[in-house]
Design a protein around this motif. Structure first.
Motif, mmCIF file in Angstrom:
data_model
loop_
_atom_site.group_PDB
_atom_site.id
_atom_site.type_symbol
_atom_site.label_atom_id
_atom_site.label_comp_id
_atom_site.label_asym_id
_atom_site.label_seq_id
_atom_site.Cartn_x
_atom_site.Cartn_y
_atom_site.Cartn_z
ATOM 1 N N GLY A 182 9.827 -1.837 -5.830
ATOM 2 C CA GLY A 182 8.839 -1.792 -4.761
ATOM 3 C C GLY A 182 8.086 -3.089 -4.617
ATOM 4 O O GLY A 182 8.315 -4.061 -5.360
ATOM 5 N N LEU A 183 7.215 -3.115 -3.649
ATOM 6 C CA LEU A 183 6.362 -4.262 -3.356
ATOM 7 C C LEU A 183 4.919 -3.796 -3.340
ATOM 8 O O LEU A 183 4.587 -2.822 -2.659
ATOM 9 N N VAL A 184 4.071 -4.486 -4.097
ATOM 10 C CA VAL A 184 2.631 -4.253 -4.003
ATOM 11 C C VAL A 184 2.060 -5.378 -3.150
ATOM 12 O O VAL A 184 2.088 -6.545 -3.550
ATOM 13 N N ASP A 185 1.607 -5.033 -1.971
ATOM 14 C CA ASP A 185 1.068 -6.003 -1.015
ATOM 15 C C ASP A 185 -0.391 -5.628 -0.797
ATOM 16 O O ASP A 185 -0.721 -4.796 0.043
ATOM 17 N N ALA A 186 -1.281 -6.226 -1.605
ATOM 18 C CA ALA A 186 -2.696 -5.839 -1.567
ATOM 19 C C ALA A 186 -3.556 -7.047 -1.910
ATOM 20 O O ALA A 186 -3.309 -7.722 -2.912
ATOM 21 N N PRO A 187 -4.578 -7.341 -1.087
ATOM 22 C CA PRO A 187 -5.414 -8.529 -1.320
ATOM 23 C C PRO A 187 -6.238 -8.400 -2.596
ATOM 24 O O PRO A 187 -6.697 -7.314 -2.950
ATOM 25 N N ILE A 188 -6.413 -9.518 -3.276
ATOM 26 C CA ILE A 188 -7.163 -9.545 -4.538
ATOM 27 C C ILE A 188 -8.347 -10.492 -4.400
ATOM 28 O O ILE A 188 -8.211 -11.611 -3.898
ATOM 29 N N GLY A 189 -9.497 -10.030 -4.888
ATOM 30 C CA GLY A 189 -10.697 -10.861 -4.897
ATOM 31 C C GLY A 189 -11.545 -10.508 -6.100
ATOM 32 O O GLY A 189 -11.223 -9.601 -6.878
ATOM 33 N N ARG A 190 -12.637 -11.219 -6.262
ATOM 34 C CA ARG A 190 -13.560 -10.947 -7.360
ATOM 35 C C ARG A 190 -14.192 -9.564 -7.178
ATOM 36 O O ARG A 190 -14.630 -9.209 -6.096
ATOM 37 N N SER A 191 -14.179 -8.764 -8.233
ATOM 38 C CA SER A 191 -14.764 -7.431 -8.162
ATOM 39 C C SER A 191 -16.257 -7.526 -7.885
ATOM 40 O O SER A 191 -16.972 -8.311 -8.516
ATOM 41 N N LEU A 192 -16.743 -6.722 -6.950
ATOM 42 C CA LEU A 192 -18.161 -6.714 -6.630
ATOM 43 C C LEU A 192 -18.961 -5.930 -7.667
ATOM 44 O O LEU A 192 -20.153 -6.176 -7.856
ATOM 45 N N HIS A 194 -17.831 -5.530 -11.027
ATOM 46 C CA HIS A 194 -17.646 -6.171 -12.332
ATOM 47 C C HIS A 194 -17.260 -7.626 -12.096
ATOM 48 O O HIS A 194 -16.077 -7.926 -11.914
ATOM 49 N N PRO A 195 -18.216 -8.555 -12.084
ATOM 50 C CA PRO A 195 -17.935 -9.954 -11.738
ATOM 51 C C PRO A 195 -16.920 -10.642 -12.648
ATOM 52 O O PRO A 195 -16.352 -11.663 -12.272
ATOM 53 N N ASP A 196 -16.689 -10.095 -13.858
ATOM 54 C CA ASP A 196 -15.718 -10.702 -14.758
ATOM 55 C C ASP A 196 -14.307 -10.177 -14.518
ATOM 56 O O ASP A 196 -13.381 -10.513 -15.254
ATOM 57 N N ARG A 197 -14.135 -9.364 -13.491
ATOM 58 C CA ARG A 197 -12.832 -8.794 -13.184
ATOM 59 C C ARG A 197 -12.411 -9.143 -11.755
ATOM 60 O O ARG A 197 -13.236 -9.466 -10.905
ATOM 61 N N MET A 198 -11.111 -9.033 -11.524
ATOM 62 C CA MET A 198 -10.575 -9.117 -10.175
ATOM 63 C C MET A 198 -10.265 -7.694 -9.710
ATOM 64 O O MET A 198 -10.168 -6.770 -10.530
ATOM 65 N N THR A 232 2.901 -14.521 -4.631
ATOM 66 C CA THR A 232 1.679 -15.313 -4.705
ATOM 67 C C THR A 232 1.265 -15.361 -6.166
ATOM 68 O O THR A 232 1.867 -14.688 -7.001
ATOM 69 N N GLY A 233 0.252 -16.141 -6.486
ATOM 70 C CA GLY A 233 -0.155 -16.274 -7.885
ATOM 71 C C GLY A 233 -1.659 -16.207 -8.042
ATOM 72 O O GLY A 233 -2.292 -17.203 -8.367
ATOM 73 N N ARG A 234 -2.234 -15.049 -7.825
ATOM 74 C CA ARG A 234 -3.686 -14.884 -7.952
ATOM 75 C C ARG A 234 -4.074 -14.603 -9.405
ATOM 76 O O ARG A 234 -3.239 -14.169 -10.203
ATOM 77 N N THR A 235 -5.331 -14.812 -9.719
ATOM 78 C CA THR A 235 -5.827 -14.520 -11.051
ATOM 79 C C THR A 235 -5.589 -13.050 -11.403
ATOM 80 O O THR A 235 -5.955 -12.160 -10.634
ATOM 81 N N HIS A 236 -4.934 -12.795 -12.551
ATOM 82 C CA HIS A 236 -4.672 -11.450 -13.063
ATOM 83 C C HIS A 236 -3.830 -10.622 -12.096
ATOM 84 O O HIS A 236 -3.889 -9.387 -12.118
ATOM 85 N N GLN A 237 -3.009 -11.260 -11.262
ATOM 86 C CA GLN A 237 -2.363 -10.541 -10.170
ATOM 87 C C GLN A 237 -1.534 -9.348 -10.632
ATOM 88 O O GLN A 237 -1.694 -8.233 -10.105
ATOM 89 N N ILE A 238 -0.635 -9.560 -11.595
ATOM 90 C CA ILE A 238 0.221 -8.448 -12.023
ATOM 91 C C ILE A 238 -0.610 -7.342 -12.641
ATOM 92 O O ILE A 238 -0.411 -6.149 -12.357
ATOM 93 N N ARG A 239 -1.571 -7.701 -13.462
ATOM 94 C CA ARG A 239 -2.408 -6.706 -14.142
ATOM 95 C C ARG A 239 -3.196 -5.883 -13.118
ATOM 96 O O ARG A 239 -3.309 -4.656 -13.237
#
Length: 305
Positions: A182-192, A194-198, A232-239
């Motif tokens: 499958g494909l996970v197509d979902a935008p990633i940003g800084r958690s509002l 938990h600032p130490d998480r994406m 793409t290669g975002r911070t913690h993307q796979i996790r």
């Protein structure tokens, strides 16, 4: 500074990039880190349009101290030529200095063996704290990454990554039983929250991860071994992506499930950058590298049935 008429209507990240003469990626990082304020309020939405006369304030990170070479940092060199290095990084080693990690990083180790990397930032190729680093993997993730040795290679590799022409493949052991592929197509940003998480959230950066199940296990828990290829290669993307679809990475203390170390013996996240494929920046010849599973990940896998 006041937003001039020429930048009225421009996106926040583009305006910051133009005003500070930095790359769009660097500007996006400043926004994501909460270092950009508009009329006194920190804004983390990079595409927010600006209005003429708004007050824009940017807090730049402090300039790092000179990096001291450290020959004790462990890593393996998979490929070495005048333009680049392909490194196999062990778990527990941060790629570059950052918050809470000023010494003992892969960068310090590389400088001990390749001191010429220290000249790259002065040639306009990279951050002084990250000489030659064109992408990164998490501290507790093992596996492959490519490092530039010349300014030309740095810019070519950065462009190839931005244009999704570098194929980065990971192996991950995840909870549950995802669909075969499958494909996970979902935008990633800084958690509002938990600032130490994406987190997956509206307004995040576009993020795409392709996955395919290689093996399934019933004991000691319901688990699956998956191959994940990053578009793409975002911070913690796979996790973040695997947790978002209900199949967090085994051993992931930030996005995963409790009890993995006690039940499965997973002392870290079961995630390995196993393959790297790209066109060489000097002559475009294709090359491919593969990293075997580290012993600790093999041990967890061998205990599964």
């Amino acid at each position: 500074m006041l937003v001039p008429r020429s930048l009225a209507g421009q996106r926040l990240d583009r305006a910051v990039a133009l005003l500070l003469n930095v790359s769009r990626a660097e500007a996006t990082g400043l926004v994501s880190d909460g270092r950009v304020k508009v009329d006194g309020v920190a804004v983390r939405v990079r595409h927010q349009p600006l209005r003429e006369g708004q007050h824009l304030e940017v807090t730049l990170p402090s300039r790092p101290a000179a990096l001291a070479p450290d020959p004790s940092v462990p890593y393996d060199v998979v490929l070495e030529d005048p333009d680049l290095l392909v490194i196999d990084k062990p778990p527990g080693v941060s790629v570059h200095p950052g918050a809470g990690r000023a010494t003992g990083t892969l960068v310090h180790g590389l400088l001990a063996r390749y001191p010429e990397l220290a000249e790259l930032p002065s040639a306009g190729a990279g951050d002084p704290s990250r000489p030659g680093i064109v992408h990164r993997i998490d501290r507790d993730t093992s596996g492959l990454l490519v490092v530039a040795r010349t300014p030309a290679a740095y810019h070519a590799l950065r462009q190839a990554i931005d244009e999704h022409r570098v194929e980065r493949t990971y192996l991950a052991l995840v909870h549950g039983q995802p669909e075969d592929r499958g494909l996970v197509d979902a935008p990633i940003g800084r958690s509002l929250r938990h600032p130490d998480r994406m987190a997956v959230q509206a307004g995040g950066r576009p993020s795409r991860s392709w996955f395919e199940v290689l093996a399934r296990y019933d004991e000691p828990r319901s688990l699956a071994l998956v191959r994940v290829t990053l578009e793409t290669g975002r911070t913690h993307q796979i996790r973040v992506h695997m947790a978002a679809i209900g199949h967090p990475v085994v051993g992931d203390r930030r996005y995963g499930r409790a009890g993995d170390q006690r039940i499965l013996g997973a002392a870290r996240q079961w995630l390995h950058a196993s393959e790297l494929a790209l066109a060489h920046p000097a002559d475009s010849r294709p090359f491919w590298a593969k990293s075997p599973l580290p012993a600790d990940l093999r041990a967890v896998l061998e205990a599964c049935r």
